[in-house]
Design a protein around this motif. Structure first.
Motif, mmCIF file in Angstrom:
data_model
loop_
_atom_site.group_PDB
_atom_site.id
_atom_site.type_symbol
_atom_site.label_atom_id
_atom_site.label_comp_id
_atom_site.label_asym_id
_atom_site.label_seq_id
_atom_site.Cartn_x
_atom_site.Cartn_y
_atom_site.Cartn_z
ATOM 1 N N GLU A 137 0.810 -1.216 0.000
ATOM 2 C CA GLU A 137 0.000 0.000 0.000
ATOM 3 C C GLU A 137 0.846 1.270 0.000
ATOM 4 O OE1 GLU A 137 -3.265 -0.274 -0.440
ATOM 5 O OE2 GLU A 137 -2.881 -2.437 -0.504
ATOM 6 N N ALA A 138 2.153 1.121 0.031
ATOM 7 C CA ALA A 138 3.057 2.275 0.094
ATOM 8 C C ALA A 138 3.986 2.272 -1.116
ATOM 9 C CB ALA A 138 3.880 2.223 1.383
ATOM 10 N N ASP A 139 4.481 3.450 -1.450
ATOM 11 C CA ASP A 139 5.452 3.568 -2.529
ATOM 12 C C ASP A 139 6.745 2.874 -2.139
ATOM 13 O OD1 ASP A 139 3.777 5.028 -4.159
ATOM 14 O OD2 ASP A 139 4.556 6.956 -3.517
ATOM 15 N N ALA A 140 7.488 2.481 -3.168
ATOM 16 C CA ALA A 140 8.795 1.859 -2.987
ATOM 17 C C ALA A 140 9.756 2.477 -3.998
ATOM 18 C CB ALA A 140 8.709 0.351 -3.200
ATOM 19 N N VAL A 141 11.029 2.351 -3.731
ATOM 20 C CA VAL A 141 12.045 2.746 -4.695
ATOM 21 C C VAL A 141 12.380 1.493 -5.495
ATOM 22 C CG1 VAL A 141 14.363 3.657 -5.051
ATOM 23 C CG2 VAL A 141 12.973 4.491 -3.136
ATOM 24 N N LEU A 142 11.971 1.486 -6.762
ATOM 25 C CA LEU A 142 12.258 0.363 -7.648
ATOM 26 C C LEU A 142 13.599 0.631 -8.315
ATOM 27 C CD1 LEU A 142 11.449 -2.278 -9.024
ATOM 28 C CD2 LEU A 142 10.213 -0.896 -10.726
ATOM 29 N N ARG A 143 14.550 -0.271 -8.104
ATOM 30 C CA ARG A 143 15.894 -0.102 -8.662
ATOM 31 C C ARG A 143 16.186 -1.224 -9.651
ATOM 32 N NH1 ARG A 143 20.191 0.503 -3.926
ATOM 33 N NH2 ARG A 143 19.776 -1.729 -3.867
ATOM 34 N N HIS A 144 16.710 -0.839 -10.799
ATOM 35 C CA HIS A 144 17.117 -1.803 -11.821
ATOM 36 C C HIS A 144 18.632 -1.806 -11.905
ATOM 37 C CE1 HIS A 144 13.027 -2.396 -13.274
ATOM 38 N NE2 HIS A 144 12.878 -1.108 -13.045
ATOM 39 N N HIS A 145 19.208 -2.977 -11.835
ATOM 40 C CA HIS A 145 20.657 -3.158 -11.870
ATOM 41 C C HIS A 145 21.048 -3.566 -13.291
ATOM 42 C CE1 HIS A 145 21.044 -3.221 -7.395
ATOM 43 N NE2 HIS A 145 19.750 -3.454 -7.544
ATOM 44 N N LEU A 146 21.772 -2.681 -13.958
ATOM 45 C CA LEU A 146 22.182 -2.903 -15.337
ATOM 46 C C LEU A 146 23.695 -2.893 -15.441
ATOM 47 C CD1 LEU A 146 19.818 -0.266 -17.039
ATOM 48 C CD2 LEU A 146 19.287 -2.641 -16.517
ATOM 49 N N ARG A 147 24.203 -3.451 -16.523
ATOM 50 C CA ARG A 147 25.610 -3.315 -16.893
ATOM 51 C C ARG A 147 25.645 -2.836 -18.328
ATOM 52 N NH1 ARG A 147 27.870 -8.637 -16.784
ATOM 53 N NH2 ARG A 147 25.749 -9.402 -16.559
ATOM 54 N N ASP A 167 34.168 -4.994 -20.016
ATOM 55 C CA ASP A 167 33.766 -3.889 -20.889
ATOM 56 C C ASP A 167 32.501 -3.182 -20.402
ATOM 57 O OD1 ASP A 167 35.876 -4.511 -22.539
ATOM 58 O OD2 ASP A 167 34.669 -5.790 -23.857
ATOM 59 N N LEU A 168 31.865 -3.684 -19.367
ATOM 60 C CA LEU A 168 30.584 -3.139 -18.912
ATOM 61 C C LEU A 168 30.710 -2.482 -17.538
ATOM 62 C CD1 LEU A 168 28.253 -6.082 -19.986
ATOM 63 C CD2 LEU A 168 28.792 -3.999 -21.256
ATOM 64 N N VAL A 169 29.951 -1.406 -17.364
ATOM 65 C CA VAL A 169 29.939 -0.664 -16.101
ATOM 66 C C VAL A 169 28.614 -0.941 -15.387
ATOM 67 C CG1 VAL A 169 29.969 1.633 -15.062
ATOM 68 C CG2 VAL A 169 31.358 1.168 -17.098
ATOM 69 N N PRO A 170 28.644 -1.440 -14.145
ATOM 70 C CA PRO A 170 27.397 -1.625 -13.400
ATOM 71 C C PRO A 170 26.773 -0.264 -13.073
ATOM 72 C CG PRO A 170 29.213 -2.816 -12.365
ATOM 73 C CD PRO A 170 29.803 -1.921 -13.402
ATOM 74 N N ILE A 171 25.459 -0.180 -13.241
ATOM 75 C CA ILE A 171 24.735 1.059 -12.964
ATOM 76 C C ILE A 171 23.380 0.691 -12.369
ATOM 77 C CG2 ILE A 171 23.863 1.139 -15.328
ATOM 78 C CD1 ILE A 171 23.842 4.198 -15.103
ATOM 79 N N ILE A 172 22.876 1.557 -11.508
ATOM 80 C CA ILE A 172 21.543 1.365 -10.938
ATOM 81 C C ILE A 172 20.683 2.549 -11.362
ATOM 82 C CG2 ILE A 172 20.167 1.251 -8.825
ATOM 83 C CD1 ILE A 172 22.536 -0.130 -7.489
ATOM 84 N N LEU A 173 19.527 2.256 -11.938
ATOM 85 C CA LEU A 173 18.528 3.262 -12.267
ATOM 86 C C LEU A 173 17.348 3.044 -11.346
ATOM 87 C CD1 LEU A 173 18.667 3.068 -16.163
ATOM 88 C CD2 LEU A 173 19.676 4.810 -14.698
ATOM 89 N N GLN A 174 16.809 4.124 -10.782
ATOM 90 C CA GLN A 174 15.738 3.983 -9.790
ATOM 91 C C GLN A 174 14.652 5.024 -9.994
ATOM 92 O OE1 GLN A 174 17.762 4.576 -6.043
ATOM 93 N NE2 GLN A 174 17.386 6.772 -6.066
ATOM 94 N N ARG A 175 13.461 4.669 -9.516
ATOM 95 C CA ARG A 175 12.362 5.627 -9.429
ATOM 96 C C ARG A 175 11.404 5.161 -8.342
ATOM 97 N NH1 ARG A 175 8.395 5.100 -14.697
ATOM 98 N NH2 ARG A 175 7.241 3.292 -13.965
ATOM 99 N N VAL A 176 10.609 6.098 -7.865
ATOM 100 C CA VAL A 176 9.624 5.802 -6.819
ATOM 101 C C VAL A 176 8.298 5.452 -7.490
ATOM 102 C CG1 VAL A 176 8.341 6.760 -4.864
ATOM 103 C CG2 VAL A 176 10.766 7.346 -5.182
ATOM 104 N N ASP A 234 20.621 -7.093 -15.077
ATOM 105 C CA ASP A 234 20.880 -8.189 -14.141
ATOM 106 C C ASP A 234 19.686 -8.522 -13.270
ATOM 107 O OD1 ASP A 234 23.554 -8.663 -14.920
ATOM 108 O OD2 ASP A 234 24.215 -6.952 -13.729
ATOM 109 N N GLY A 235 18.881 -7.522 -12.920
ATOM 110 C CA GLY A 235 17.740 -7.763 -12.057
ATOM 111 C C GLY A 235 17.247 -6.475 -11.435
ATOM 112 N N TRP A 236 16.381 -6.622 -10.443
ATOM 113 C CA TRP A 236 15.785 -5.449 -9.793
ATOM 114 C C TRP A 236 15.630 -5.726 -8.307
ATOM 115 C CZ3 TRP A 236 11.289 -6.298 -7.155
ATOM 116 C CH2 TRP A 236 10.574 -7.469 -7.475
ATOM 117 N N ASP A 237 15.514 -4.631 -7.568
ATOM 118 C CA ASP A 237 15.128 -4.744 -6.175
ATOM 119 C C ASP A 237 14.271 -3.528 -5.811
ATOM 120 O OD1 ASP A 237 17.047 -2.726 -5.801
ATOM 121 O OD2 ASP A 237 18.451 -4.023 -4.777
#
Length: 138
Positions: free
Chosen positions: A51-61, A90-99, A126-129
């Motif tokens: 019932e509450a917002d969350a920070v959805l994070r996607h883990h990419l390379r 050759d890949l850089v790990p990055i996290i993109l997020q939004r509420v 790679d996945g999400w949290d």
């Protein structure tokens, strides 16, 4: 990205009360398995407050040369660059997020969107949290 946040606040972007930069947020749901359905991951998430917002994070390379372009495109959908990791080959790990509010459908749509974004920029999703503040005992 700061300009994007200010623009949304000033001109009718969806206001969210959860600050994605809070330092007390904890992981309440995650999936780093390509074949696991979001509904399964969310059902497993006993600490998630649906019932509450969350920070959805996607883990990419992504390749270093593709980072800015990918972040700009993700920014159109309200994503912010949260952090980068040390390059792994050759890949850089990055996290993109939004509420956002999490449910199986929107989680699945966003996971697919990020997989497509990574693929179009020669990278890997790679996945999400998802993060929320810890629940307080009643």
């Amino acid at each position: 990205m700061v300009v994007v946040r200010m623009w949304r606040r000033l001109f009718g972007g969806q206001a969210r009360e959860l600050d994605p930069w809070r330092d007390d947020l904890v992981v309440v749901a995650s999936s780093f398995d390509d074949v696991e359905a979001c509904s399964t991951a969310l059902d497993r998430a006993t600490a998630l407050d649906r019932e509450a917002d969350a920070v959805l994070r996607h883990h990419l390379r992504l390749p270093a040369g593709q980072l800015e372009a990918a972040c700009e495109i993700a920014g159109y959908d309200g994503y912010e660059r949260a952090q980068d990791g040390a390059p792994a080959g050759d890949l850089v790990p990055i996290i993109l997020q939004r509420v956002q509010r999490l449910d199986p459908l929107t989680c699945s749509q966003e996971r697919s969107r990020m997989a497509g974004l990574a693929q179009r920029h020669d990278g890997v999703a790679d996945g999400w949290d998802a993060l929320q503040p810890p629940r307080t005992a009643p």
